[in-house]
Design a protein around this motif. Structure first.
Motif, PDB file in Angstrom:
ATOM      1  N   ILE A  76     -26.372 -36.733 -16.246  1.00 44.82           N
ATOM      2  CA  ILE A  76     -26.376 -38.198 -16.327  1.00 44.82           C
ATOM      3  C   ILE A  76     -25.199 -38.648 -17.177  1.00 44.82           C
ATOM      4  O   ILE A  76     -24.931 -38.072 -18.229  1.00 44.82           O
ATOM      5  N   SER A  77     -24.507 -39.678 -16.730  1.00 41.38           N
ATOM      6  CA  SER A  77     -23.479 -40.245 -17.612  1.00 41.38           C
ATOM      7  C   SER A  77     -23.601 -41.763 -17.597  1.00 41.38           C
ATOM      8  O   SER A  77     -23.987 -42.353 -16.602  1.00 41.38           O
ATOM      9  N   VAL A  78     -23.340 -42.364 -18.748  1.00 37.29           N
ATOM     10  CA  VAL A  78     -23.338 -43.828 -18.835  1.00 37.29           C
ATOM     11  C   VAL A  78     -22.044 -44.240 -19.518  1.00 37.29           C
ATOM     12  O   VAL A  78     -21.448 -43.469 -20.275  1.00 37.29           O
ATOM     13  N   ALA A  79     -21.635 -45.483 -19.245  1.00 36.51           N
ATOM     14  CA  ALA A  79     -20.368 -45.945 -19.832  1.00 36.51           C
ATOM     15  C   ALA A  79     -20.637 -46.654 -21.156  1.00 36.51           C
ATOM     16  O   ALA A  79     -21.558 -47.446 -21.254  1.00 36.51           O
ATOM     17  N   SER A  80     -19.867 -46.329 -22.151  1.00 38.67           N
ATOM     18  CA  SER A  80     -19.856 -46.928 -23.505  1.00 38.67           C
ATOM     19  C   SER A  80     -21.143 -47.638 -23.941  1.00 38.67           C
ATOM     20  O   SER A  80     -21.193 -48.852 -23.946  1.00 38.67           O
ATOM     21  N   PRO A  81     -22.188 -46.884 -24.309  1.00 39.65           N
ATOM     22  CA  PRO A  81     -23.399 -47.544 -24.795  1.00 39.65           C
ATOM     23  C   PRO A  81     -23.159 -48.242 -26.133  1.00 39.65           C
ATOM     24  O   PRO A  81     -22.337 -47.773 -26.942  1.00 39.65           O
ATOM     25  N   ALA A  82     -23.827 -49.345 -26.358  1.00 41.53           N
ATOM     26  CA  ALA A  82     -23.695 -50.065 -27.631  1.00 41.53           C
ATOM     27  C   ALA A  82     -25.077 -50.554 -28.019  1.00 41.53           C
ATOM     28  O   ALA A  82     -25.967 -50.665 -27.177  1.00 41.53           O
ATOM     29  N   ILE A  83     -25.258 -50.817 -29.301  1.00 36.33           N
ATOM     30  CA  ILE A  83     -26.548 -51.365 -29.733  1.00 36.33           C
ATOM     31  C   ILE A  83     -26.315 -52.619 -30.563  1.00 36.33           C
ATOM     32  O   ILE A  83     -25.419 -52.653 -31.412  1.00 36.33           O
ATOM     33  N   ASP A  84     -27.107 -53.648 -30.286  1.00 31.20           N
ATOM     34  CA  ASP A  84     -27.095 -54.866 -31.093  1.00 31.20           C
ATOM     35  C   ASP A  84     -28.357 -54.776 -31.959  1.00 31.20           C
ATOM     36  O   ASP A  84     -29.457 -55.107 -31.504  1.00 31.20           O
ATOM     37  N   LEU A  85     -28.174 -54.278 -33.190  1.00 30.31           N
ATOM     38  CA  LEU A  85     -29.350 -54.002 -34.031  1.00 30.31           C
ATOM     39  C   LEU A  85     -30.136 -55.277 -34.339  1.00 30.31           C
ATOM     40  O   LEU A  85     -31.364 -55.230 -34.513  1.00 30.31           O
TER      41      LEU A  85
END
Ligand code: FAD
Ligand code: NAD
Length: 464
Positions: A76-85
């Motif tokens: 599995i690959s995903v592009a640039s995950p980010a989190i808005d805490l």
């Protein structure tokens, strides 16, 4: 002043207090519960639930990060995950809101009167409550003290500014770049692991020779291994000495040498203490057991008609102990013959991997002079563990050598918190190794590790 007379008054609506009040209401006891904050107490508002929400979000984010770029071994690959805490915290607050209003609803359904305000004993039968709309006097035949606990502060690192407790850590809207955690116990390691997954550079400072001293070294080893993989630094036999001059460095000392750990936030998690102030303990004559209120096997204090439950009464300071005490006390007040006769209180640490322990460890059993048989089954030999790509850890069974009665069950591994009910049930029901070995365990599940650990202790494990 407005006055109420009731059969039962519960002070504190945490897991201990609210369960006591609900059960009392179900039994037809005229009950009033007072809390100065939201119902649900530490556990629902700033403890168990918020921390598990943050841990889950951190796990999901970390997993997504592991899939970024070239992908992972699952393909599995995903592009640039980010989190808005900030959004994560809003989601967590939503869960807390649903649960606290759920508790209010349950109390109302049980016909419990809820008073919002700070309670203070006037004498052993009378409590004054300061509310937003004025003072109320409550006279009660029975009173249950369920005032819970609060974080311990270090004199040279008082809370404030960048020095935070778990309460503030669970409300951060941005993960600190560098996080120093003072105290490598439950909270320090649960939250330290979560922030490491959220991208913080984490350093744990523990005063004793090992982290999670509540659990034996064999159980803690996979957790330490994981912390290392996450890039966390774990310093044992190290004491925090205070802040450096700019407030962005934590001074620590180990073996006479000092070091400064740069940190944007310093999370102090060196234990919790019973909440003994602010409710008029000085007006009463209650015996103490160390820093806690002394209770007997029916949660009676040294004063007639006054009971105490939950964190204010001692270790282990866990929500499910408080709830069990609360239920028992309500039934005693209703005239039922109840006594604290639990064989074991499960303990779970929600680290990565999780740890669960019920009953005696091998060393604890040996220290009691009991001759034991043990069986350990590694998840590396468990099909379900392989399919979840997380094979670290094991299940361990401890039983008496003579009659095979199970004394303790422990596990470390992904998701093993859910094995706690099977472990507790086995010990509470007085199971023997043969009972566990002879029970069909669904395949493929991690719980097969329990059956195999029992078989191993009996000398004929099938899958190892
Ligand atoms: P509390 O939940 O502390 O409730 C006491 C209540 O009394 C509070 O609502 C307070 O406002 C009220 N009160 C106090 N004084 C007064 C007064 N004078 N007048 C009116 N009201 C008053 N335990 C677990 O089992 N599992 C976990 O995963 C877990 N995770 C945790 C994570 C964190 C970060 C923390 C801090 C704790 C965690 N705990 C966990 C511990 C758990 O929260 C406590 O054991 C549990 O909340 C104790 O319940 P209690 O009813 O004794 O007291
Ligand atoms: P803790 O007792 O679990 O751990 C405190 C740690 O701090 C210990 O390892 C201790 O050796 C260390 N320490 C003490 N003084 C120190 C110092 N001056 N410098 C460095 N280290 C020091 O306490 P906690 O993590 O604050 O949690 C409090 C309580 O809350 C727990 O004991 C538990 O009852 C409850 N809790 C339970 C869960 C759970 O059930 N999963 C999760 C969080 C909290």
């Amino acid at each position: 002043m407005k006055e109420i007379t009731t059969k039962l008054l519960v002070i504190g609506a945490g897991p201990g207090g609210y369960v006591c009040a609900i059960r009392a209401g179900q039994l037809g006891i005229d009950t009033v519960i007072v809390d100065m904050a939201k119902p649900g107490g530490t556990c629902l508002t700033i403890g168990c639930i918020p921390s598990k929400a943050l841990i889950h979000a951190a796990d999901e984010f970390f997993m997504a990060r592991g899939m970024a770029g070239s992908g992972n071994k699952l393909g599995i690959s995903v592009a640039s995950p980010a989190i808005d805490l900030g959004k994560t915290i809003d989601w967590k607050d939503g869960i807390v809101g649903r649960l606290t209003s759920g508790v209010t609803g349950l109390l109302q359904k049980a016909r419990v009167k809820i008073v919002h305000g700070r309670a203070r004993f006037r004498d052993g039968k009378t409590v004054e409550v300061t509310t937003e709309t004025g003072d109320q006097l409550i006279r009660a035949e029975n009173i249950v003290i369920a005032t819970g606990s609060e974080p311990v502060a270090l004199p040279h690192l008082p809370f404030g500014g960048n020095v935070i407790s778990s309460t503030e850590a669970l409300a951060l809207r941005k993960a600190p770049e560098r996080l120093a955690v003072v105290g490598g116990g439950y909270i320090g390691l649960e939250l330290g692991t979560a922030f490491a997954k959220l991208g913080s550079q984490v350093t744990v400072v523990e005063a004793t020779s090992r982290v999670l001293p509540q659990y034996d070294a064999e159980l803690v080893r996979p957790v330490l291994r994981r912390l290392m993989e996450l890039g966390a630094r774990v310093l044992t036999d190290t004491s925090a000495k205070g802040l450096d001059d700019d407030g962005l460095g934590l001074l620590v000392e180990a073996n006479g040498a000092t070091e400064t750990i740069r940190a944007d936030k310093i999370l102090v998690t060196v234990g919790r203490k019973p909440r003994m102030e602010g409710w008029g303990e000085e007006e009463l004559d209650l015996d103490r057991a160390g820093k806690f209120l002394r209770i007997d096997e029916r949660c009676r204090t040294s004063m007639r008609g006054i009971y105490a439950i939950g964190d204010v009464t001692g270790e282990p300071m866990l929500a499910h102990r408080a709830m069990a005490q609360g239920e028992m006390v309500a039934e005693i007040i209703a005239g039922q013959k109840r006594v604290w006769d639990k064989r074991a209180i499960p303990a779970v640490c929600f680290t990565d991997p999780e740890i669960v322990s019920v009953g005696l460890s091998p060393d604890e059993a040996k220290a009691q002079g009991i001759e034991i048989k043990t069986g350990l089954f590694p998840f590396a030999a468990n099909g379900r563990a392989m399919t979840t790509a997380s094979e670290d850890g094991f299940v361990r069974a401890v039983a008496r050598a003579d009659n095979h009665i199970v004394l303790g069950l422990q596990a470390v591994g992904q998701g093993v918190s859910e094995l706690s009910s099977a472990f507790s049930l086995a010990i509470e029901m007085g199971a023997r190794l043969e009972d566990i070995a002879g029970t069909i365990h669904a395949h493929p599940t991690r719980s097969e590790g329990l059956q195999e650990a029992a078989l191993k202790a009996l000398g004929h494990a099938l899958h190892i």
